[in-house]
Design a protein around this motif. Structure first.
Motif, mmCIF file in Angstrom:
data_model
loop_
_atom_site.group_PDB
_atom_site.id
_atom_site.type_symbol
_atom_site.label_atom_id
_atom_site.label_comp_id
_atom_site.label_asym_id
_atom_site.label_seq_id
_atom_site.Cartn_x
_atom_site.Cartn_y
_atom_site.Cartn_z
ATOM 1 N N GLY A 131 0.819 -1.204 0.000
ATOM 2 C CA GLY A 131 0.000 0.000 0.000
ATOM 3 C C GLY A 131 0.851 1.251 0.000
ATOM 4 O O GLY A 131 2.085 1.209 -0.090
ATOM 5 N N SER A 132 0.187 2.383 0.086
ATOM 6 C CA SER A 132 0.890 3.662 0.060
ATOM 7 C C SER A 132 0.036 4.715 0.733
ATOM 8 O O SER A 132 -1.041 4.422 1.269
ATOM 9 C CB SER A 132 1.171 4.075 -1.390
ATOM 10 O OG SER A 132 -0.024 4.475 -2.029
ATOM 11 N N SER A 133 0.508 5.963 0.688
ATOM 12 C CA SER A 133 -0.253 7.069 1.281
ATOM 13 C C SER A 133 -1.387 7.536 0.381
ATOM 14 O O SER A 133 -2.243 8.306 0.805
ATOM 15 C CB SER A 133 0.691 8.252 1.558
ATOM 16 O OG SER A 133 1.327 8.674 0.358
ATOM 17 N N ASP A 134 -1.418 7.069 -0.868
ATOM 18 C CA ASP A 134 -2.515 7.402 -1.778
ATOM 19 C C ASP A 134 -3.812 6.817 -1.219
ATOM 20 O O ASP A 134 -3.857 5.636 -0.857
ATOM 21 C CB ASP A 134 -2.237 6.826 -3.160
ATOM 22 C CG ASP A 134 -3.242 7.285 -4.206
ATOM 23 O OD1 ASP A 134 -4.448 7.072 -3.987
ATOM 24 O OD2 ASP A 134 -2.816 7.833 -5.231
ATOM 25 N N PRO A 135 -4.891 7.614 -1.138
ATOM 26 C CA PRO A 135 -6.140 7.100 -0.565
ATOM 27 C C PRO A 135 -6.656 5.837 -1.237
ATOM 28 O O PRO A 135 -7.269 4.978 -0.590
ATOM 29 C CB PRO A 135 -7.120 8.265 -0.770
ATOM 30 C CG PRO A 135 -6.258 9.478 -0.816
ATOM 31 C CD PRO A 135 -4.989 9.045 -1.482
ATOM 32 N N SER A 136 -6.414 5.677 -2.548
ATOM 33 C CA SER A 136 -6.909 4.490 -3.249
ATOM 34 C C SER A 136 -6.082 3.254 -2.945
ATOM 35 O O SER A 136 -6.508 2.126 -3.252
ATOM 36 C CB SER A 136 -6.919 4.745 -4.764
ATOM 37 O OG SER A 136 -5.596 4.888 -5.256
ATOM 38 N N HIS B 273 0.382 -0.917 5.129
ATOM 39 C CA HIS B 273 0.270 -1.847 6.250
ATOM 40 C C HIS B 273 1.192 -3.034 6.016
ATOM 41 O O HIS B 273 1.631 -3.298 4.902
ATOM 42 C CB HIS B 273 -1.179 -2.319 6.414
ATOM 43 C CG HIS B 273 -1.737 -2.988 5.201
ATOM 44 N ND1 HIS B 273 -2.065 -2.300 4.051
ATOM 45 C CD2 HIS B 273 -2.003 -4.303 4.941
ATOM 46 C CE1 HIS B 273 -2.515 -3.147 3.142
ATOM 47 N NE2 HIS B 273 -2.483 -4.367 3.647
ATOM 48 N N GLU B 274 1.474 -3.750 7.071
ATOM 49 C CA GLU B 274 2.413 -4.862 7.014
ATOM 50 C C GLU B 274 1.685 -6.163 6.697
ATOM 51 O O GLU B 274 0.619 -6.441 7.268
ATOM 52 C CB GLU B 274 3.148 -4.989 8.346
ATOM 53 C CG GLU B 274 4.206 -6.086 8.383
ATOM 54 C CD GLU B 274 4.904 -6.160 9.720
ATOM 55 O OE1 GLU B 274 4.546 -7.062 10.516
ATOM 56 O OE2 GLU B 274 5.790 -5.318 9.983
ATOM 57 N N SER C 151 -5.444 -1.451 8.528
ATOM 58 C CA SER C 151 -4.121 -0.961 8.926
ATOM 59 C C SER C 151 -3.342 -1.977 9.753
ATOM 60 O O SER C 151 -2.117 -1.898 9.840
ATOM 61 C CB SER C 151 -4.253 0.350 9.701
ATOM 62 O OG SER C 151 -5.076 0.163 10.854
ATOM 63 N N ALA C 152 -4.020 -2.938 10.363
ATOM 64 C CA ALA C 152 -3.345 -3.911 11.216
ATOM 65 C C ALA C 152 -2.526 -4.896 10.383
ATOM 66 O O ALA C 152 -2.895 -5.213 9.250
ATOM 67 C CB ALA C 152 -4.379 -4.674 12.042
ATOM 68 N N PRO C 153 -1.428 -5.392 10.928
ATOM 69 C CA PRO C 153 -0.647 -6.404 10.215
ATOM 70 C C PRO C 153 -1.496 -7.642 9.908
ATOM 71 O O PRO C 153 -2.382 -8.011 10.692
ATOM 72 C CB PRO C 153 0.482 -6.734 11.189
ATOM 73 C CG PRO C 153 0.595 -5.531 12.066
ATOM 74 C CD PRO C 153 -0.804 -5.017 12.211
#
Length: 268
Positions: A20-25, A30-31, A214-216
């Motif tokens: 993933g990335s900081s882009d909202p899409s 996350h790990e 967001s959780a691993p």
């Protein structure tokens, strides 16, 4: 291995990475931890897919494969036919479930367990057969290879790349001068030995499309419900600036389009 299999499997060991990335899409980052898997070094070709259609015509019907131009495989009165000179181009204009049916057929040819029940539209990824990669596996493989978006078959492709497109080579029904796919494996492999991970075709992944958590996670497999699947990698119509390992799109699983194709994966 069966004669029709024109790809090589690239092994990837167990690994933990941030996807993933900081882009909202494509967020939040996350790990994930992935078990070992293998990914085909290129998309399934029209020639390989036609071998499946010829040997198992009962597995796919014309509602799962779009044979309207610019298709490389067309439908005739006596069944599906491969257009001359198109065998090495990627199989396009197939739905998610047509790709799944191919995976099942390939599993059967090697004595492996079929992952998908195409009729029931279910899957068991714990079986040992061929399947579509999860999007986390696809992203892990892409990050491992670190392909250069500027060198891919995108809307901004170089003249040398554009010269390999179907329309320029006079194959299929892509018009000369128009964007189109290049033969599978025709562009240099990335650092992991994978061809055309970015650009050329948007590739079906196993996962149903949904928001990230967001959780691993370990071996994430997407949303539990929904008719939209994840496609990765971008295509020949997408700007290079929009391509990257974390970029993801949703596609209705019955979509059949000239910018969609697939490569296979399997557990190791």
């Amino acid at each position: 291995m069966a004669e029709h299999r024109k790809f090589a499997l690239v092994p990837f060991g167990e690994r933990t990475l941030t996807v993933g990335s900081s882009d909202p899409s494509a967020g939040p980052a996350h790990e994930v931890t992935l078990d070992a898997f293998a990914l085909a070094d290129r998309c399934v070709s029209a020639g390989d897919f036609h071998a499946f259609l010829r040997e198992a015509p009962q597995d796919v019907d014309h509602t799962m494969v779009d044979c309207i131009d610019p298709a490389f495989v067309v439908h005739r009165a006596d069944g599906f036919a491969l257009r001359p000179g198109c065998a090495d181009f990627p199989m396009i204009q197939i739905s998610f479930w047509a790709a799944a049916a191919y995976c099942n057929w390939l599993s059967r040819t090697e004595g492996r367990e079929a992952v998908y029940d195409v009729t029931a539209r279910t899957a068991d990824l714990d079986l040992d057969g061929y399947r579509l990669p999860t999007e986390a596996e696809w992203e892990a493989a892409c990050r491992a290879g670190a392909p250069d978006p500027a060198a891919c078959n995108s809307a901004d492709a170089s003249p040398a790349c554009r010269a390999l497109r179907a329309g320029e080579l006079g194959t299929g029904a892509f018009p000369p001068g128009s964007p189109g796919p290049v033969p599978v494996g025709s562009l240099p492999a990335d650092g992991a030995g994978l061809h055309e991970m970015l650009g050329n075709l948007r590739e079906w992944c196993h996962d149903r499309y949904g928001p990230y958590r967001s959780a691993p996670q370990r071996n994430p497999r997407g949303a539990q419900r929904g008719a939209f699947r994840v496609v990765r990698g971008g295509s020949f119509i997408d700007p290079a600036a929009e391509l990257g390992p974390s970029s993801r799109l949703a596609a209705f699983e019955d979509t059949k389009c000239e910018v969609y194709g697939f490569r296979v994966a399997m557990p190791r």
